[in-house]
Every structure is written in structure tokens, then in C-alpha cells.
Scaffold this active site. Sequence first.
Site, PDB file in Angstrom:
ATOM      1  N   HIS A 160       0.833  -1.203   0.000  1.00  0.00           N
ATOM      2  CA  HIS A 160       0.000   0.000   0.000  1.00  0.00           C
ATOM      3  C   HIS A 160       0.863   1.247   0.000  1.00  0.00           C
ATOM      4  O   HIS A 160       0.614   2.212  -0.716  1.00  0.00           O
ATOM      5  CB  HIS A 160      -0.860   0.048   1.283  1.00  0.00           C
ATOM      6  N   ARG A 193       0.655 -11.734  -8.313  1.00  0.00           N
ATOM      7  CA  ARG A 193       1.027 -10.313  -8.418  1.00  0.00           C
ATOM      8  C   ARG A 193       1.258  -9.660  -7.074  1.00  0.00           C
ATOM      9  O   ARG A 193       2.002  -8.704  -6.960  1.00  0.00           O
ATOM     10  CB  ARG A 193      -0.155  -9.556  -9.052  1.00  0.00           C
ATOM     11  N   ARG A 220     -13.453   0.143 -19.199  1.00  0.00           N
ATOM     12  CA  ARG A 220     -13.368  -1.305 -18.952  1.00  0.00           C
ATOM     13  C   ARG A 220     -14.489  -1.706 -18.006  1.00  0.00           C
ATOM     14  O   ARG A 220     -14.717  -1.058 -16.986  1.00  0.00           O
ATOM     15  CB  ARG A 220     -12.019  -1.666 -18.334  1.00  0.00           C
ATOM     16  N   ASN A 236       0.033  -7.024 -16.915  1.00  0.00           N
ATOM     17  CA  ASN A 236       0.147  -7.298 -15.466  1.00  0.00           C
ATOM     18  C   ASN A 236      -0.392  -8.694 -15.161  1.00  0.00           C
ATOM     19  O   ASN A 236       0.246  -9.489 -14.472  1.00  0.00           O
ATOM     20  CB  ASN A 236      -0.628  -6.265 -14.645  1.00  0.00           C
ATOM     21  N   ASP A 237      -1.579  -8.957 -15.690  1.00  0.00           N
ATOM     22  CA  ASP A 237      -2.152 -10.275 -15.442  1.00  0.00           C
ATOM     23  C   ASP A 237      -1.575 -11.332 -16.382  1.00  0.00           C
ATOM     24  O   ASP A 237      -1.399 -12.479 -15.991  1.00  0.00           O
ATOM     25  CB  ASP A 237      -3.675 -10.221 -15.586  1.00  0.00           C
ATOM     26  N   ARG A 244     -10.321   2.145 -15.242  1.00  0.00           N
ATOM     27  CA  ARG A 244     -10.578   1.029 -14.315  1.00  0.00           C
ATOM     28  C   ARG A 244     -11.823   1.353 -13.479  1.00  0.00           C
ATOM     29  O   ARG A 244     -11.711   1.919 -12.397  1.00  0.00           O
ATOM     30  CB  ARG A 244      -9.382   0.820 -13.393  1.00  0.00           C
ATOM     31  N   GLU A 290      -5.331 -11.001 -21.396  1.00  0.00           N
ATOM     32  CA  GLU A 290      -4.516 -11.030 -20.177  1.00  0.00           C
ATOM     33  C   GLU A 290      -4.481 -12.410 -19.539  1.00  0.00           C
ATOM     34  O   GLU A 290      -3.888 -12.602 -18.487  1.00  0.00           O
ATOM     35  CB  GLU A 290      -4.992  -9.968 -19.184  1.00  0.00           C
TER      36      GLU A 290
HETATM   37  C1  PEP Z   1      -3.379  -5.756 -16.623  1.00  0.00           C
HETATM   38  O1  PEP Z   1      -3.682  -6.826 -16.099  1.00  0.00           O
HETATM   39  O2  PEP Z   1      -2.328  -5.589 -17.259  1.00  0.00           O
HETATM   40  C2  PEP Z   1      -4.278  -4.599 -16.513  1.00  0.00           C
HETATM   41  C3  PEP Z   1      -4.062  -3.501 -17.180  1.00  0.00           C
HETATM   42  O3  PEP Z   1      -5.329  -4.689 -15.654  1.00  0.00           O
HETATM   43  P1  PEP Z   1      -5.220  -4.584 -14.059  1.00  0.00           P
HETATM   44  O4  PEP Z   1      -3.832  -4.143 -13.723  1.00  0.00           O
HETATM   45  O5  PEP Z   1      -6.262  -3.618 -13.657  1.00  0.00           O
HETATM   46  O6  PEP Z   1      -5.507  -5.976 -13.642  1.00  0.00           O
HETATM   47 MG    MG Z   2      -5.704  -7.153 -15.473  1.00  0.00          MG
END
Ligand code: PEP
Ligand code: MG
Length: 577
Positions: free
Chosen positions: A191, A471, A334, A460-461, A298, A437
Site C-alpha cells: 500500500h 502479483r 473497462r 500485469n495479469d 478502471r 490477459e
Molecule cells: C493488466 O492486467 O495488465 C491490466 C491492465 O489490468 P489490471 O492491472 O487492472 O488488472
Molecule cells: Mg488485469
Amino acid sequence: MLALHGTGVSDGIAIGKAFVLQRELPEIPEYAIPREYVEEEVARFQRAVETSRRQLMTIREHIPANAPPEATSFLDAHLLMLDDKMISMAPIDTIRSQQCNAEWAVKTQSDVLCAMFEQMDDQYLRNKKVDVNQVVQRILRNLLQKNYDEHEKMAAGEIVVADDLTPADTVMLKHNRVRAFVTSLGGPISHTAILARSLGIPAVVSAHSATRYVRPGEELIVDGKRGMLIIAPDRHIVAEYRRRTKDILRQRRELNRLRTSRATTRDGHRVSLLANIELPADVRAAAQAGAEGIGLYRTEFLFMNRPEPPGEEEQFRAYLKVVKSLPGKPVTIRTLDLGADKQVDGGRGGATTSISVNPALGLRAVRLCLHDTSLFRPQLRAILRASVHGKVRMMIPMLSSQDELFRVLDLIEETKHELRRERQKFNPKIHIGGMIEVPAAAISADLFAPYLDFFSIGTNDLIQYTLAIDRVDDAVNYLYDPLHPSVLRLIALTIEAGRKARIPVAMCGEMAGDPRYTSLLLGLGLTEFSMHPATLLEVKKIVRDSDAGRLTHFAKRLLKVRDTREVHRLVEKLHQR
Ligand code: PEP
Ligand code: MG
């Protein structure tokens, strides 16, 4: 002079004097309270809880208007904990039944709570132990030392060194105009790290033993980019860092000149650079960076820190605000990505995921929306209604099968019929895109392409699921590698599938905003990059200095390299050029 290495979580350089934040509490005393004074002791405990509440509210009031939503949400969570019976009532029972002092009653209850959280299977809930500890410590500090608050002693321009910081501390650091901070513990996605990045303070975490080596008042240099803390630097090092600070400021000024120029390569290849936002208020930063639109909105942040999800009307107004503030520019909304680490207080994401053993693999994002269409339908209606007011695109997160996509498309069609019947306006040709993703979606992107207007790669995912690394788990962070061959192959596959189907392919994961990968992504054929506004101009500069044709050859060759260390070396070399 001594240099400690940690993890840089927020860029920038700071030079200043150390403020060592001591958090150790004196021994907790245990003593008996005579029966006739028990109610007085209860009142003393209640006053300490009240003082803690006032302190948290004061911190909350001082949060800058442009602070991220997380800043308030952590404080709200701590305030809610103060209201929880387990914290505000249980110690009273102990004081009364055991006739003991308030500090001892709080300590006993905190031990019980920590043991309880420790046993939980769910990593997210286990982490809640940290929050409980922080709240309990605040009450104890108030019991033991009255209104003593270390923050008041900090002076502007100081560098705070602590074992760990609470999110509330981090907000106060900004308020006190602290220059930077360093912690011995913590990880890049804690955080505190998230807050530091969005508050714009250089920061280094997990600089082990920092509090042991640094003396109060000592001169320090914090290098947020390299993750370094230099203690008592000699004058040559200070001079070098002062020079670097000037360079950074000059570079920022130069980059600002690119705000209105196009993201076109030297050989005439045009790409789009867009921004990722969490709340309508973030549009300002996006516009200041010269973003060509929003590549990822988001929307789940609209659902957090509240007992009930927002209704259709509230969502519509939020989307409209973003669309209207960027006339003529694309706004990619999204659909809800709740679940996993993104929990809501009163919403359904929390209820379903807290019982999952692996919430990231559970009922998250589009899965949750299809499972609970009463959550999904109002959002679809709100997005469709907002679509007549600008260039709205709808994007579906976490698609993993064609069937899931068909179910979403059917629901969208049904919603359109409904709106038509009600004579509500919407854009019937609204573009619908899918996030790629999940590895399954990347591998079979060609099966999704005919039904979608665009792809957006969520690295990211995609990296989390491809490399099987959580993550939010610090222990496996070191495996997070955007250049892993399997990740690069999946990105290439997705871009290729988009090219063949003649649909645009965007990227909105962190990789898109990391200047180290811009040239490679250009070479792989990415045409739309969406990122945190802070790095947009740096990425634009690289695009403008590039030769797309040459990079295409480079990327082709790179995909054939069989030594992964060599892949890293070549990408680094390309970036340095
Ligand atoms: C991702 O997964 O790359 C993405 C942009 O979505 P989030 O980080 O919100 O999961
Ligand atoms: Mg994602």
C-alpha cells in the site's frame, strides 16, 4: 559513507537530513485495577479510541485533493476497524472481567486477532493483520503517551527512515512536505509503495536494516530509480547527485515540450499514446501529459469504499464526466474487474472471493459479472448511454473462452434492445474490445478477433498467469519478468492475430508505460500504448526517436534468441542507444 540497496518504488532523487521514525513501544505494563476504578479505566480506553479516530480523521482531511483514491481508502479501512467490536468493545469486556489495565486488555485482544488472521488461508485476509496491528499500535500509543505523534516533529525537506510505514503515515509525509522515504521492510506493491508513486515522493523500500545504520540528522541521498540509500555521502557524491537532479529537472522541462507533438517515428509510423485512469478526476493528469485519450478506465474504483455498488445513474454520470472532458478523444471504459486483490466493502466481489483459495483464479472480472448479471447490467446500460456523448469504447477484462465472450456480446445486444424500447440513446456501433490477459486468450486470440473491434493486452495479469506468480506476493516478485520468452511470444501472437483480423492491438498493462520496453513493443508492431500519465512523455520521446522498420527486424531476431539472458541484454542495449 555507506550505501544500502533496496527496491526503488517511486522515481526521483532526494538529498536531505534523516528523520528516523521510531516505532518501538515501551513494554506494555500489566497491573490490576481496583473494582471501584474499573469504569474509569474503561473510559480511559474509550478516550484513547476517540483520540485515535480524531487523529485518523485529521490525516484524512489533509489528504491533497489530487491524491489517489487509495490514500483515503486505507484510512477509511482503519477508521472502520476502530468501529469494529473486536477492537472497540472486546478490550472493555477484558478490563471489566479481568480488572486489568487498558493497555493490557488491548494487547491481549490484539494477540488474539493476529493469531486469528495468521491462520487464514486467504493471503489477502492474512495481510489484514498488518492493518490491525497499525490500528492497535495507535490506540496503545495514545494510552501510553497521550497525544504524542511523531509526525509533528518532522520538518519539511527531511528524509524519513522507518522500519515500515502505514498508508496514513505516507499521507502525512506528503503533508509535512517530507522529501523522500526509505523503509527497511515492504515490497514494491505494498500500500505504501502504491501511495508513494501516486503522491510523487521518491521512495525506496526493503532497504534492510536502514533504521539501524541511519542516525537522526545524518545527511542522506535517496535514489528512487536505482533503489539506493546513501548514508553520509562524501561531497563528491553529493555534487554528482545535485548534478543529476538538475538533469532530471531539465529533462522534464524538455519532455514537456513534446506535449502537443505527435507520436510518430522517424520513418513516419504513427502510434497512439493514451492514459490509464482510475477515477474521473484523473483525467486532468492525462490531459496535462498530452494523452490522446483514455486506453483504460478502471471502473472498479467507483465501487470501492462504499457499502452498496453505484447504480446505473451514478455510473452514467461518472462516465459522462470523463467523456465530456476529453471531447473527440477515445475513452475506453473497462467493465468491472472486481475480485482477487480488488475487493469492495459491501459489493459482491468480496463475498465471493474471500472464500476462494486462489482468488486470482476465481470469480473475478468478467466471470463475476456473468455470474451476477444484476451487477453487470446497470454498468452495460450506463456505458451504452454514455456512448452517444463521445468516442466511447467498451472493454471486457479477463476473457478466457469464446463462450464467455459470446455471453457478454449477447448481454450487450439485449441491453441495446432494452434501451431502444425505452427510447434511450446510445451508439449502436460502439466498439467492443477484449483484454488479452489470460494466456488462453493470447494463444487463441485468432478465435476472439472476428467478434471484437480491438484487443488490449493486459501484461500485469498476462505475466502473472503465464509465469504462475501471484502479483501481490512479495516472495515471488523476483520472477516477474516481462521479457520472459513465453510472455514475448504471447504478445507477438496477439499482435499477429490482430493484424491478420485487421483490428487494432493496444497494450494497457504496466509494460506499455515502461520506457525500457517501448522500442521492443514498437518492433513487435504495437500501435496503441496506454499507461500511467507520468511516463507518457518519456515514451513519446522514444517513439519519435525510433525507426520502426529497423525495430521490426530487431524484434523478429529477438524472438529467435534462445538464451534468455541474451534477450535481456539486447533489449537493455537497444534502450540505452
Ligand atoms: C493488466 O492486467 O495488465 C491490466 C491492465 O489490468 P489490471 O492491472 O487492472 O488488472
Ligand atoms: Mg488485469
